[in-house]
Motif scaffolding. Structure first.
Motif, PDB file in Angstrom:
ATOM      1  N   THR A  39       0.847  -1.205   0.000  1.00  0.00           N
ATOM      2  CA  THR A  39       0.000   0.000   0.000  1.00  0.00           C
ATOM      3  C   THR A  39       0.879   1.250   0.000  1.00  0.00           C
TER       4      THR A  39
ATOM      5  N   VAL B  54      -2.469   6.503  -3.252  1.00  0.00           N
ATOM      6  CA  VAL B  54      -3.894   6.487  -2.884  1.00  0.00           C
ATOM      7  C   VAL B  54      -4.479   7.896  -2.975  1.00  0.00           C
TER       8      VAL B  54
ATOM      9  N   GLY C 180     -10.705   5.386  -2.292  1.00  0.00           N
ATOM     10  CA  GLY C 180      -9.804   5.690  -1.189  1.00  0.00           C
ATOM     11  C   GLY C 180      -9.834   4.626  -0.113  1.00  0.00           C
TER      12      GLY C 180
ATOM     13  N   SER D  84      -8.333   1.313  -1.574  1.00  0.00           N
ATOM     14  CA  SER D  84      -6.904   1.429  -1.873  1.00  0.00           C
ATOM     15  C   SER D  84      -6.047   1.395  -0.615  1.00  0.00           C
ATOM     16  N   LEU D  85      -6.601   1.874   0.497  1.00  0.00           N
ATOM     17  CA  LEU D  85      -5.850   1.852   1.762  1.00  0.00           C
ATOM     18  C   LEU D  85      -5.620   0.431   2.266  1.00  0.00           C
TER      19      LEU D  85
ATOM     20  N   PRO E 161      -4.481   1.250  -7.022  1.00  0.00           N
ATOM     21  CA  PRO E 161      -4.632   2.705  -7.215  1.00  0.00           C
ATOM     22  C   PRO E 161      -3.846   3.215  -8.424  1.00  0.00           C
TER      23      PRO E 161
END
Length: 270
Positions: free
Chosen positions: A181, A186, A224, A227-228, A235
């Motif tokens: 990540t 993001v 958001g 994607s976290l 992303p």
């Protein structure tokens, strides 16, 4: 009244919303590695070819990040003519509706206080005659959404090919690892989709802007959140695709939509 309008929009675009949620969350599809032995029509004939294309192009370019960017842009370029046709058909339909609206309101007012099936049938006949007069076909306008539905299997396939190609996770691109990540990426993806939502509202009446903004701002929030909890490759894919759609929407709003609005008679005859 406002709430009813919002519900009408949600009902109208319910299939698109459902597909978008499935696309963003990955519900209903396993995330096991894909290969040539994977069974199932969608796995074998859609997802696996995209996975193979990602790996082949990555071997040529020496970068999985570049491979995903190029394939994303290629898909969007192929779909561009269909999206332009869809947007033009939608705009022409709106212009026809503006022209017909005064006569439609007169017909509806004429039968407003009249009850009974016969009166309703008479009203529908007059409305049908009005549609015919202006060459407006509501079913044809609804068919303008077909290009959006046709593209979904290919976007789904590429999305799942990215998720189910394990080789991607071990690679890096620019400043981030594709399998980890990355907060900066993001934020970039969310910002792009937020701008895309803002651009899509350009030129709409104020009442419609308020209604469509609810759906428009839903995508960046979802992207958001997901994607976290996802590897950076997702992303990256969303950011590249979202940027293309953002520029595409700006172009169509400036040239295509304005052209129809400034000379609706000419557009309606095309």
């Amino acid at each position: 009244m406002g709430k009813n309008n919002v519900l009408t929009i949600i009902k109208k675009y319910r299939l698109l919303i459902i597909f978008s949620l499935l696309f963003l969350t990955g519900c209903g599809t396993e995330i096991t590695p894909i290969d040539g032995s994977s069974t199932g029509i969608f796995d074998h004939y859609f997802i696996y070819p995209f996975s193979l294309l990602i790996k082949t192009l990555a071997n040529i370019l020496g970068s999985y990040g570049l491979s995903i960017i190029i394939i994303t842009l290629a898909i969007r370029l192929v779909l561009l003519p269909f999206m332009m046709k869809q947007m033009k058909a939608s705009q022409i339909g709106q212009e026809k509706m503006k022209i017909m609206k005064p006569e439609m309101e007169q017909i509806q007012e004429k039968y407003r206080s009249k009850k009974g099936t016969d009166h309703q049938l008479d009203m529908q006949k007059e409305l049908t005659a009005l549609y015919k007069k202006h060459q407006y076909n509501p079913f044809q306008m609804a068919a303008g959404c077909l290009p959006m539905l046709i593209q979904l299997p290919f976007l789904f396939a590429f999305y799942y090919a990215i998720r189910r190609t394990p080789e991607i996770s071990a690679q890096s691109f620019l400043w981030f690892d594709l399998g980890q990540t990355d907060i900066i990426l993001v934020l970039i993806a969310v910002a792009i989709y937020f701008l895309q939502a803002k651009v899509s509202l350009i030129g709409l009446p104020e009442t419609q802007k308020k209604q469509m903004a609810i759906l428009g701002y839903f995508s960046p929030v979802m992207i958001g959140v997901i994607s976290l909890n996802s590897p950076a490759v997702l992303p990256l894919y969303w950011a590249v695709g979202g940027l293309f759609v953002l520029l595409q929407t700006l172009y169509m709003k400036k040239f295509l939509t304005n052209g129809v609005t400034k000379d609706p008679k000419k557009a309606l005859q095309e």
